[in-house]
Every structure is written in structure tokens, then in C-alpha cells.
Scaffold this active site. Structure first.
Site, PDB file in Angstrom:
ATOM      1  N   THR A 132      57.354  17.021  38.451  1.00 31.65           N
ATOM      2  CA  THR A 132      56.817  18.379  38.537  1.00 31.65           C
ATOM      3  C   THR A 132      55.434  18.298  39.185  1.00 31.65           C
ATOM      4  OG1 THR A 132      55.965  18.250  36.274  1.00 31.65           O
ATOM      5  CG2 THR A 132      58.164  19.209  36.559  1.00 31.65           C
TER       6      THR A 132
ATOM      7  N   THR B   5      51.954  19.257  38.940  1.00 35.73           N
ATOM      8  CA  THR B   5      50.717  18.704  38.374  1.00 35.73           C
ATOM      9  C   THR B   5      50.939  17.302  37.832  1.00 35.73           C
ATOM     10  OG1 THR B   5      49.917  20.919  37.856  1.00 35.73           O
ATOM     11  CG2 THR B   5      48.873  19.092  36.678  1.00 35.73           C
ATOM     12  N   CYS B   6      52.088  17.080  37.230  1.00 37.15           N
ATOM     13  CA  CYS B   6      52.398  15.765  36.664  1.00 37.15           C
ATOM     14  C   CYS B   6      52.440  14.689  37.744  1.00 37.15           C
ATOM     15  CB  CYS B   6      53.727  15.822  35.914  1.00 37.15           C
ATOM     16  SG  CYS B   6      53.792  17.106  34.646  1.00 37.15           S
ATOM     17  N   SER B   7      53.020  15.021  38.894  1.00 36.03           N
ATOM     18  CA  SER B   7      53.195  14.052  39.983  1.00 36.03           C
ATOM     19  C   SER B   7      52.005  13.951  40.919  1.00 36.03           C
ATOM     20  CB  SER B   7      54.432  14.414  40.814  1.00 36.03           C
ATOM     21  OG  SER B   7      55.602  14.237  40.061  1.00 36.03           O
TER      22      SER B   7
END
Length: 160
Positions: A45, A47-49
Site C-alpha cells: 500500500t 504509505t507503507c511501501s
């Protein structure tokens, strides 16, 4: 109820891939060591990546130099976690664990309902620091935020 500083990490079994899919319980991950566990709502996703895992990859050696192990967790399956780590070149030693059924996430009281996005129950974005399985610091993001669970913020707020 949300886990608090001073609480023991609940005993739950997670999954990870090393030689194959393996089950690993939280006592094995946390006892007799210093650990930062950070959770993301979902592998791959935005922000996560783009920010969360990359920040911990960039600062991984800073944690290691302080004797702290780093574990990334998401409510994804272990194959997704492995592929995500490979895609972002996660260093050897930075563990990516799967909480596929959200067992630890729920036990920590840090779940969120992302059904509106077609994602079901997921982990809130958070980080915690534990010594010998006891939570010493807890950093839980407000919905939609990415501030207090970043690698930089966590490093700045750990005991010296």
C-alpha cells in the site's frame, strides 16, 4: 483494550518465510531481546511501501547498533510479506512476519476495520519497543497519519 506500556506481549503464533513457511510464537520473537515491532495496514500500500518500511530499511543498522531487532508485521499472508520485502530490498535480519488472521493485532487491541476499502480487519499503523517481551514504548498513529511510528521518530524516542 489496547496494550499499554508495562504489559507483556500476548502469546500468539505468527507466520514467516525462511526456508519455507514457518510458525513462530511471540515468546520466541520477543523474550531475552530488545525488539521494535512496527505494523502497517498492508504490504504494497502507498504509505507503507513508500515511507514506513523504507524508513526502517534505511535506519536498520542504527537499530542493530543499539542491539535492537526489527520486525515488520501486517495482516497479510507470509507470501505477500516475503514478496514485499524482496521488492523493497529489506536487509537480512529485518523480519517480515504475517499476522494473517489478525490474531496478534486483535490481542494488542490495535485493529482497525478497513472493510470500506475492501481490506477487512487490518492493523493500525503503530510501532512498539519491547524488552524481554514487555512493552516499554508504544507509538500508535492517529487515523491517516504517519508520524510517530516512523523509524526516525522511534529511534529518537527510545531509551539511550
Amino acid at each position: 483494550m489496547t496494550i499499554q506500556i508495562g504489559d507483556q506481549i500476548p502469546e500468539v503464533v505468527l507466520k514467516r518465510i525462511r526456508e519455507g513457511v514457518e510458525s513462530v510464537d511471540t515468546p520466541t520473537l520477543f523474550e531475552a531481546r530488545k525488539v521494535v515491532l512496527f505494523a502497517v495496514p498492508g504490504a504494497f500500500t502507498p504509505t507503507c511501501s513508500e515511507k514506513h518500511l523504507p524508513g526502517f530499511i534505511e535506519r536498520f543498522e542504527d537499530f542493530r547498533n543499539r542491539g535492537i531487532e526489527v520486525i515488520c508485521m501486517a495482516v497479510n499472508d507470509p507470501f505477500v510479506m516475503q514478496a514485499w520485502g524482496r521488492t523493497l530490498d529489506a536487509p537480512e535480519g529485518l523480519q517480515l512476519v504475517s499476522d494473517g488472521n489478525a490474531d496478534l493485532t486483535r490481542a494488542l487491541g490495535l485493529e482497525m476495520d478497513a472493510s470500506g476499502y475492501g481490506m477487512g480487519i487490518r492493523a493500525k499503523r503503530f510501532a512498539l519497543y519491547a524488552e524481554n517481551g514487555v512493552v516499554r514504548e508504544l507509538f500508535v498513529e492517529a487515523p491517516g497519519e504517519f508520524k510517530v511510528s516512523s523509524a526516525d521518530y522511534v529511534l529518537e524516542h527510545l531509551p539511550a
